[in-house]
Design a protein around this motif. Structure first.
Motif, short mmCIF file in Angstrom:
data_model
loop_
_atom_site.label_atom_id
_atom_site.label_comp_id
_atom_site.label_asym_id
_atom_site.label_seq_id
_atom_site.Cartn_x
_atom_site.Cartn_y
_atom_site.Cartn_z
N LEU A 235 36.16 34.87 40.73
CA LEU A 235 35.85 36.20 41.22
C LEU A 235 36.61 37.27 40.43
O LEU A 235 36.02 38.27 39.98
N ARG B 152 35.25 37.39 36.72
CA ARG B 152 33.94 38.04 36.59
C ARG B 152 34.07 39.55 36.64
O ARG B 152 33.38 40.28 35.91
N GLU B 153 34.96 40.05 37.51
CA GLU B 153 35.15 41.49 37.60
C GLU B 153 35.86 42.06 36.38
O GLU B 153 35.56 43.16 35.92
N ASP C 86 36.82 38.48 49.37
CA ASP C 86 35.87 38.42 48.26
C ASP C 86 35.11 39.74 48.09
O ASP C 86 34.65 40.07 46.99
N PRO D 167 36.74 43.12 44.18
CA PRO D 167 36.11 44.00 43.18
C PRO D 167 36.64 45.43 43.21
O PRO D 167 36.78 46.07 42.15
N GLU D 168 36.97 45.93 44.40
CA GLU D 168 37.54 47.29 44.48
C GLU D 168 38.96 47.30 43.92
O GLU D 168 39.38 48.28 43.29
N ILE E 257 39.96 45.52 41.44
CA ILE E 257 39.79 45.52 40.00
C ILE E 257 39.33 46.90 39.51
O ILE E 257 39.77 47.39 38.46
N ARG E 258 38.46 47.55 40.28
CA ARG E 258 38.01 48.90 39.90
C ARG E 258 39.20 49.84 39.82
O ARG E 258 39.32 50.64 38.87
N GLU F 13 41.32 49.05 36.73
CA GLU F 13 40.73 49.53 35.48
C GLU F 13 40.76 51.06 35.39
O GLU F 13 40.80 51.61 34.29
#
Length: 365
Positions: A264, A267-268, A334, A338-339, A341-342, A345
């Motif tokens: 996970l 992928r992000e 899960d 993703p947030e 990772i956002r 970045e």
């Protein structure tokens, strides 16, 4: 310094909640949830007395008889002798895994000292923040519930087991005791050393991120900060309806395996799954030991003692929380990674700083 009118406090219709650790991650969020409906007093070693006009901060050292006694006397003099709920969050914690006298001095004996001191007051409820790690690990597909075996295996959960016993011993018959066994806390910014360090290794494309000394289907249960705070809020709100003495596990009911979390995150970050291979424990321990002793390498998060815990699996049955609190988590790790990772970045330097991490050299360069 904030001032409080004693007459108004004694006659106030809002119930009084006394907290320890109110300046921490959980405590500060809990204050926001409770402040509109309760009078709040925060007992903490450090804090800003001016941080909120609605919360009184009383500097309190749980290792000192004098400090704790003075804090309780101040509460009685300012607010009267009735506490609706004492929410005890303060504890010592060191992710290095090494034993420390502070586990006993702060967590165990500090709790005993506090509970002995408040026997002078009428306390409806004591809420103690413990951990799911007091339980013996399980295997995938076999969730742990509150009646399963207690078997802590390193200093942090061992201190929580001892303190749960203290809570049981020191809580009077007139006071209900709730032990909250929390899974690992996280939020959108990270604030979870296991997850954020896993992100760091994959972000930096470290060679070591491709190896793991255990079954990749095994993992740790987590719970979002907001969901944990919601559960504690419900415990305080429902204090009259809960059993006299009860333990409640708070976690997301689905546990991701280590390999699933690896993929996970990768992928992000990199748009692909992550090749992760199982290696023998002895090899992993040797590698971890070398990284700990290497003064020129990256500061390692994986310590040699953690290798022994790599095969531990925590998967939680939340039936009791559903039944007693009408609680279930609104987030899943899960969906939130993703947030994380956002945000990483968007501001790598800020993200690593917020999580008390040094950016990996391959990124910092």
């Amino acid at each position: 310094m904030a001032t409080y009118d004693q007459t108004e406090s004694r006659g106030h219709s809002k119930p009084l909640v006394v907290m320890t650790g109110g300046t921490g991650l959980i405590g500060s969020s809990l204050i926001e949830r409770l402040v509109d409906r309760y009078r709040l007093v925060n007992l903490d070693l450090e804090g800003d007395p001016e941080s909120s006009p609605h919360v009184e901060f009383i500097p309190t050292d749980l290792t000192s008889d004098t400090s704790v006694s003075r804090a309780v006397e101040r509460i009685a003099g300012q607010y009267g002798s009735h506490i609706a709920s004492l929410v005890h969050l303060a504890a010592f914690y060191d992710f290095a895994g090494e034993d420390s006298p502070l586990y006993d001095e702060v967590t165990v004996e500090g709790t005993r000292r506090l509970l002995e001191a408040i026997t002078k007051l009428r306390v409806d409820q004591v809420v103690f923040s413990s951990t799911m790690l007091v339980h013996e690990p399980t295997t995938p597909g076999k969730p742990i519930d509150e009646d399963d075996a207690i078997e802590a295996t390193w200093p942090y959960p061992e201190s929580k087991v001892e303190t749960e016993d203290v809570v049981s011993e020191e809580t009077t018959a007139e006071t209900k005791a709730v032990v909250v066994r929390l899974a690992g806390i996280y939020d959108e910014m990270g604030h979870s050393p296991p997850i954020t360090n896993q992100i760091k290794r994959i972000d930096g494309k470290w060679v070591t991120s491709h190896f793991y000394p255990a079954d990749l289907e095994r993992g740790q249960a987590f719970v979002h900060l907001d969901d944990a705070v919601d559960a504690i809020t419900r415990i305080v709100d429902r204090r009259s309806d809960l059993p006299d003495d009860v333990e409640i596990l708070i976690a997301e009911p689905v546990t991701l395996g280590y390999g699933q979390l690896q993929d996970l995150i990768a992928r992000e970050l990199h748009g692909t799954d992550w090749t992760t291979m199982e290696i023998p424990e002895a090899m992993a321990k040797a590698g971890a030991w070398f990284r700990e002793k290497n003064p020129f390498g990256e500061d390692p998060f994986i310590r040699s003692w953690m290798v022994d815990r790599a095969s531990d699996h925590y998967e939680i049955d939340i039936s009791r929380a559903r039944e007693l609190l009408d609680w279930k988590p609104e987030h899943t790790v899960d969906e939130v990674v993703p947030e994380m990772i956002r945000r990483l970045e968007a501001d790598r330097e800020g993200w690593y700083r917020e999580n008390d991490l040094t950016p990996p050299a391959t990124i910092a360069a």
